[in-house]
Motif scaffolding. Structure first.
Motif, PDB file in Angstrom:
ATOM      1  N   UNK A 155      -0.631   5.164  -1.579  1.00 22.88           N
ATOM      2  CA  UNK A 155      -1.090   4.223  -0.562  1.00 22.88           C
ATOM      3  C   UNK A 155       0.086   3.490   0.091  1.00 22.88           C
ATOM      4  N   UNK A 156       1.026   2.992  -0.750  1.00 19.43           N
ATOM      5  CA  UNK A 156       2.175   2.268  -0.206  1.00 19.43           C
ATOM      6  C   UNK A 156       3.053   3.162   0.659  1.00 19.43           C
ATOM      7  N   UNK A 157       3.144   4.444   0.268  1.00 23.46           N
ATOM      8  CA  UNK A 157       3.978   5.362   1.042  1.00 23.46           C
ATOM      9  C   UNK A 157       3.429   5.589   2.440  1.00 23.46           C
ATOM     10  N   UNK A 158       2.153   5.311   2.648  1.00 26.76           N
ATOM     11  CA  UNK A 158       1.549   5.549   3.962  1.00 26.76           C
ATOM     12  C   UNK A 158       1.685   4.363   4.898  1.00 26.76           C
ATOM     13  N   UNK A 159       2.191   3.236   4.399  1.00 23.52           N
ATOM     14  CA  UNK A 159       2.214   2.023   5.217  1.00 23.52           C
ATOM     15  C   UNK A 159       3.106   2.192   6.440  1.00 23.52           C
TER      16      UNK A 159
END
Length: 842
Positions: free
Chosen positions: A820-824
């Motif tokens: 999820x964080x990698x998609x920010x």
């Protein structure tokens, strides 16, 4: 081209920073491992060498040194002093408290003394003693106080006579500190006069030999010349080494754990670097995709394929060198901070103040980091050479493997996977059949081959797994269907990204599962080896444990139950002697950790361990007669016992030895891992003034759990490294996906998809890639962990397989959060693109 390469690097600083962080973490891991291994080696060597203080040479070897050997060493020219390394044990009694302590003779030369005097002085004659500061506090001693050394001396001319209690009244002349941990493993050391030490050793039947002799040289003596003379004057095969040389050899012979630790963590670092290589490859793929038009223009103005490839490799080399140097600095800094924290925590171990930077510590991380970076950039460099001046004016779809190469890869991956798992199963079978060394070798090789096969063939099956999971999620709405389709658009890149996380998670799950199984199996083995948590054994002349000691132990906080037991001596009809322990089976059932210990114990039955059965020539099921010390006889049926000692019931013990008294206590505790209970029991029995010894499985279990917990702490560190690197890889993959789908994103925005929904689309892609990699890694890790535990722990008996559900859940949650964080950042980039601008791209 170099100026152009540097200019491109400046324009791609953000993207290169992500790859640089990945390689920085890997090289920092390598540097920290090398430095930590050096600290462990120095700490171990310093602890061993500390016992020899400032001596110049240490005479050692396989043989012991007799007093005449020490005299011959003293007679060598250039030798100022020589002293055998000896020690004795004393039972110091002051008032109602007794402490067992190791003692060494006062040194004949100050260079042989590793201890520091806190107050007072060292003994200068018989009847004096200097004690460690903590012993003085425990016994309430001050300078000038009297303390008794309680000893028991047997008359060698009358073997049947009881031991005579001897009390040596000693005057406390000093208190001591052990700043370098010379005697830390022995719980510190008191110092007595050389005359007293020699007298006590002679009365105990000691022949006066010593395993080593410390040597101090004259100021003007040549060390090498004296070394040669000492070897000529010493017994055959003797060695003459400096304290550091002696410590290194002793550490290598006794505790090779530092090297094993270093190799294991370096293996972890290698995995981190492999993951980093996958991330770097994806990063350069992103850069090549971003620079497609630039590369095409360069080809149009005359740049050839070799120059484009050289530009990418040069960029990778510069990035690798800079990132590796930064990783070296970070790794050294982390170890230095850890040293400062450890020294401030006063762990009781002499730690160095600073890390030692060696050429290997500098060169290995930098060279490895640069090599991995350049190696990972080869595939993107080849992709750059395939850019056509006409065809590459817009991003092109990623190239697909030809059918021939695909079939070769598929066959090779199947052979490695099937063969590796077959070899792994064979290793487990060998380990469980009594050949753990061969089994472990086969298991490691099989596990490595099968995992390589799994990773090599991931491009064939992993996208299908992602597709299956995606179709399940697709029922939640069109956004999930789009996310699934996007992950399958470039199977190779999705596979590479998910594999990066799969590698790290597999290792983490494997180590966690192996550690959990090891803890469960070793705890069960300790339960079988030790019948109870703590054992209080009478250590006086008659070995009796009086009732006041029973009451004192029972009153200790944390003690659950106390059962008295009696040690007996009995003879078999053929004269073979047995030493069974007698307990009440009903009471003992409440304190034993393993019910098998007393299974079958009933009146008229003698439980005998398997080894004693063979030695005594007994057979299970036969009836034999025991003869007690006073001539009483008892007929018993022989049964196989799992304890290390033979067992009788208290009822049978009274018939065999009516006057037998309690000689030990079986103690159970509330928390079997609480070592503070052991210290509390020791304090309680010390107050009684009765000489008893406190031993038990609690200390062994705590030591075992400490090792396992240390391993788990390392795994947690590896988990952090794998997650951070995998996060960068997922972010790079999503970034490249954003570049390739600008038109698609613009179309979705034009038909009404909100920015928030577009960001959520990329978030679902990231979590899908990370989640599938994590679940598959956990499954593989559990299998490998079980196989390793079954092979390595088979000698302990039945292996208990455990799944660390908490760790598994943490890994899965962290992986999903990482996705999820990698998609920010990619999500924000996609959301900022206006529909008109994106549709205008041609």
């Amino acid at each position: 081209m170099l100026r152009l390469t540097l200019a491109q690097m400046r324009r791609s600083t953000g993207r290169l920073a992500a790859a640089g962080v990945a390689i920085l973490i890997g090289t920092a891991f390598v540097a920290a491992t090398l430095l930590a291994g050096g600290v462990l080696t120095r700490t171990t060597n310093d602890a061993i060498a500390a016992r020899f203080a400032d001596s110049d040479l240490v005479m050692g070897g396989p043989q012991a040194f007799a007093p005449q050997d020490a005299d011959a060493i003293r007679a060598v020219d250039g030798v100022a002093a020589a002293e055998p390394v000896t020690a004795t044990s004393v039972a110091l009694e002051a008032g109602s408290r007794t402490v067992y302590q190791m003692a060494v003779p006062a040194p004949s030369d100050p260079r042989f003394d590793p201890l520091e005097v806190v107050e007072g002085a060292l003994p200068s004659g018989p009847g004096q003693i200097a004690v460690p500061q903590d012993v003085a506090d425990r016994l309430g001693l001050a300078l000038g106080d009297e303390v008794a050394n309680v000893r028991y001396v047997w008359d060698e001319t009358d073997p049947e006579a009881d031991a005579e209690e001897v009390r040596d009244e000693l005057t406390v002349v000093g208190t001591l500190d052990d700043p370098y941990g010379a005697y830390a493993q022995m719980g510190g050391a008191a110092v007595v006069s050389a005359q007293d030490a020699a007298t006590w050793a002679e009365e105990e039947g000691d022949d006066g030999t010593a395993p080593a002799v410390m040597v101090a040289l004259d100021d003007d003596a040549s060390l090498e010349a004296v070394r040669a003379d000492l070897l000529a004057a010493s017994p055959q095969d003797a060695t003459a080494q400096t304290p550091d040389e002696y410590a290194q050899e002793a550490a290598a012979a006794q505790t090779g754990g530092e090297e094993v630790f270093t190799y294991v963590i370096l293996a972890f670092a290698a995995v981190a670097l492999v993951v980093a290589a996958l991330v770097i490859a994806n990063t350069f793929q992103v850069l090549v995709a971003q620079r497609t038009r630039t590369l095409a223009l360069l080809r149009a103005v005359g740049a050839n394929r070799r120059q484009l490839a050289r530009s990418v490799l040069t960029e990778a080399t510069i990035l690798g060198v800079l990132s590796s140097l930064a990783g070296l600095v970070v790794g050294a800094g982390l170890v230095q901070v850890a040293l400062l924290v450890a020294r401030g925590a006063d762990l009781g171990v002499p730690l160095p103040t600073t890390v030692t930077i060696t050429p290997a510590v500098v060169l290995v991380p930098v060279l490895v980091g640069t090599f991995v970076t350049v190696l990972a950039s080869f595939a993107p460099a080849r992709a750059a050479t395939r850019v056509s001046p006409l065809e590459a004016l817009r991003p092109a779809d990623a190239p697909r493997a030809g059918s021939g190469a695909g079939r070769v890869r598929l066959v090779l991956s199947l052979l490695l996977t099937v063969g590796g798992f077959a070899l792994l199963a064979g290793g487990v079978a060998l380990g469980m059949s009594g050949s753990p060394d061969v089994g472990l070798l086969a298991g490691v090789l099989g596990g490595a081959l099968s995992f390589v096969g799994v990773v090599l063939g991931a491009v064939f099956w992993l996208p299908r797994v992602v597709g299956v999971v995606g179709r399940l999620l697709a029922r939640t709405g069109p956004t999930a269907r789009l996310a699934t389709a996007n992950t399958l658009r470039n199977p190779r890149r999705t596979t590479a990204t998910s594999t990066a996380l799969l590698i790290g998670v597999t290792l983490v799950a494997m180590m966690s599962t192996g550690a959990a199984s090891a803890r469960t199996s070793l705890s069960a083995a300790l339960d079988d080896q030790y019948p109870v948590d703590v054992m209080v054994i009478g250590n006086g002349a008659d070995g009796t444990v009086p009732q006041d000691v029973v009451a004192a132990v029972t009153a200790v906080e944390g003690v659950d139950d106390v059962v008295p037991a009696t040690d007996l001596y009995a003879e078999l009809p053929d004269g073979w002697g047995l030493a069974p322990t007698a307990v009440d089976p009903t009471e003992a059932a409440g304190v034993v950790r393993s019910p098998d210990t007393i299974a079958g114990l009933e009146p008229g039955t003698l439980l005998v361990p398997e080894g004693e059965l063979q030695n005594a020539g007994l057979r299970v099921g036969e009836t034999t007669r025991l003869t007690g010390p006073d001539g009483q006889t008892l007929d018993v049926v022989v049964a196989l016992g799992s304890s290390e000692t033979s067992l009788l019931t208290t009822q049978d013990a009274r018939a065999l030895a009516p006057d037998a008294t309690t000689t030990r206590l079986w103690v159970s505790v509330d928390d079997p891992s609480d070592t503070d209970v052991v210290a509390a029991v020791q304090d309680a029995v010390a107050e009684s003034g009765t000489p008893v010894e406190v031993v038990g499985a609690v200390v062994e279990r705590a030591a075992m759990q400490s090792v396992v917990d240390t391993m788990l702490a390392v795994v947690v560190g590896l988990l952090g490294v794998a997650v951070v690197i995998a996060l960068i890889g997922v972010a790079n993959t999503l970034s490249l996906s954003v570049i390739e789908r600008r038109r698609e994103s613009a179309t979705l925005r034009a038909i009404g998809l909100s920015r928030r929904r577009l960001r959520w689309l990329l978030a679902m892609e990231g979590m899908l890639i990370a989640g599938v990699g994590a679940v598959l890694g956990i499954a593989l890790g559990v299998v490998y962990g079980w196989a390793g535990a079954a092979t390595a722990l088979s000698l302990l008996g039945d292996v208990s397989f455990a799944v660390p559900w908490r760790d598994v859940a943490i890994v899965l949650v962290v992986a999903l959060a990482a996705g999820f964080l990698a998609s920010v950042v990619p999500g924000r980039t996609a959301a900022r693109t206006s529909p008109v601008a994106a549709l205008a791209v041609d």
